[in-house]
Scaffold this motif. Sequence first.
Motif, mmCIF file in Angstrom:
data_model
loop_
_atom_site.group_PDB
_atom_site.id
_atom_site.type_symbol
_atom_site.label_atom_id
_atom_site.label_comp_id
_atom_site.label_asym_id
_atom_site.label_seq_id
_atom_site.Cartn_x
_atom_site.Cartn_y
_atom_site.Cartn_z
ATOM 1 N N ILE A 37 0.846 -1.190 0.000
ATOM 2 C CA ILE A 37 0.000 0.000 0.000
ATOM 3 C C ILE A 37 0.884 1.243 0.000
ATOM 4 O O ILE A 37 2.051 1.186 0.393
ATOM 5 C CB ILE A 37 -0.954 0.056 1.210
ATOM 6 N N THR A 38 0.328 2.353 -0.444
ATOM 7 C CA THR A 38 1.034 3.626 -0.443
ATOM 8 C C THR A 38 0.313 4.599 0.474
ATOM 9 O O THR A 38 -0.904 4.768 0.380
ATOM 10 C CB THR A 38 1.110 4.214 -1.861
ATOM 11 N N TRP A 39 1.078 5.234 1.360
ATOM 12 C CA TRP A 39 0.546 6.209 2.302
ATOM 13 C C TRP A 39 0.870 7.615 1.835
ATOM 14 O O TRP A 39 1.918 7.855 1.222
ATOM 15 C CB TRP A 39 1.197 6.035 3.678
ATOM 16 N N ASP A 83 -12.296 9.210 -0.304
ATOM 17 C CA ASP A 83 -12.771 8.619 -1.563
ATOM 18 C C ASP A 83 -12.685 9.602 -2.723
ATOM 19 O O ASP A 83 -12.513 9.195 -3.881
ATOM 20 C CB ASP A 83 -14.208 8.129 -1.410
ATOM 21 N N SER A 86 -7.763 13.339 -4.823
ATOM 22 C CA SER A 86 -6.884 13.125 -5.969
ATOM 23 C C SER A 86 -5.521 13.694 -5.604
ATOM 24 O O SER A 86 -5.397 14.880 -5.280
ATOM 25 C CB SER A 86 -7.440 13.824 -7.222
ATOM 26 N N TYR A 90 -3.230 10.038 -8.734
ATOM 27 C CA TYR A 90 -4.088 8.897 -8.374
ATOM 28 C C TYR A 90 -5.364 9.402 -7.707
ATOM 29 O O TYR A 90 -5.343 10.368 -6.945
ATOM 30 C CB TYR A 90 -3.349 7.945 -7.424
ATOM 31 N N ASP A 91 -6.461 8.725 -8.005
ATOM 32 C CA ASP A 91 -7.740 9.127 -7.416
ATOM 33 C C ASP A 91 -8.432 7.954 -6.725
ATOM 34 O O ASP A 91 -9.656 7.964 -6.539
ATOM 35 C CB ASP A 91 -8.668 9.733 -8.478
ATOM 36 N N ASP A 92 -7.659 6.952 -6.319
ATOM 37 C CA ASP A 92 -8.229 5.766 -5.663
ATOM 38 C C ASP A 92 -7.799 5.696 -4.197
ATOM 39 O O ASP A 92 -7.565 4.614 -3.651
ATOM 40 C CB ASP A 92 -7.833 4.490 -6.401
ATOM 41 N N TRP A 93 -7.730 6.846 -3.552
ATOM 42 C CA TRP A 93 -7.373 6.891 -2.138
ATOM 43 C C TRP A 93 -8.550 6.462 -1.260
ATOM 44 O O TRP A 93 -9.703 6.508 -1.699
ATOM 45 C CB TRP A 93 -6.917 8.302 -1.759
ATOM 46 N N ARG A 94 -8.267 6.091 -0.043
ATOM 47 C CA ARG A 94 -9.283 5.645 0.918
ATOM 48 C C ARG A 94 -8.732 5.829 2.321
ATOM 49 O O ARG A 94 -7.562 6.148 2.513
ATOM 50 C CB ARG A 94 -9.627 4.169 0.678
ATOM 51 N N ALA A 191 -4.829 9.125 4.580
ATOM 52 C CA ALA A 191 -5.194 8.505 3.301
ATOM 53 C C ALA A 191 -4.159 7.475 2.850
ATOM 54 O O ALA A 191 -2.947 7.646 3.041
ATOM 55 C CB ALA A 191 -5.362 9.575 2.222
ATOM 56 N N ARG A 193 -3.650 4.146 -0.374
ATOM 57 C CA ARG A 193 -4.166 3.500 -1.583
ATOM 58 C C ARG A 193 -3.447 2.169 -1.781
ATOM 59 O O ARG A 193 -2.324 1.974 -1.297
ATOM 60 C CB ARG A 193 -3.991 4.382 -2.822
#
Length: 224
Positions: A37-39, A83, A86, A90-94, A191, A193
């Motif tokens: 995962i990337t923080w 959610d 961006s 990348y725009d798939d953060w959570r 956040a 991803r």
Amino acid sequence: MFKHTLALVGLSLITLSANAALYDRGNGLIYDDVLDITWLQDANYAYTSGYAAANAVGSPHSGSTNIQADGRMGWGAAKTWADQLSYGGYDDWRLASAGNSPTYGYDVTTGELGHMFYNNLGNTAATSILGNVSFTDATLGGGTQSFVNVQSDAYWLGEEYAPDIGHALAFNTNNGHQHTNGKWYSHYSWAVRAGDVSSVPVPAAAWLFGTALLGLAGVKRKHC
């Protein structure tokens, strides 16, 4: 001789991979190769980006959608922020996850924040994360790096508390405790991803392995 040496190199690769954890990918992005995962390096980006101040609504702990100017939010607002984030292309953060079949208490490392607190940063139960927010960059030639804007407080996790969906999971970075809380509370958000952000990641262990193979190939030719 060649096979024996190759086996030793393979063992070294496994050992280095097991020890490697965090890679500074630049641009405020930190990759964890254990969880893949990337923080965000900024642990309160909702505040530093100006998002919280621009969207502040409600008083602290006033509802799931409350947003405070200091970056704290209700669980619903935190989910929406992550959610819709961006960053870095990348725009798939959570929000960070509590993991499968989450448990509660101290020394819980099955969730992403627990893994960060205990395994990556080496903090201990009942102590604040501010005791250590630094890590050794496992990138070849990397030095010591630090996460920034880390708060010694509760951070929301992405999962609801199934028996009572009015509650969600959270992780206290002031003492390493994973627990549940009402969604109306105002907590911070960090956040994350899935996957790496480096198009061609070259961890130190992989570099060593490739170099060793080239050297061994030369040794083999000498003995032929």
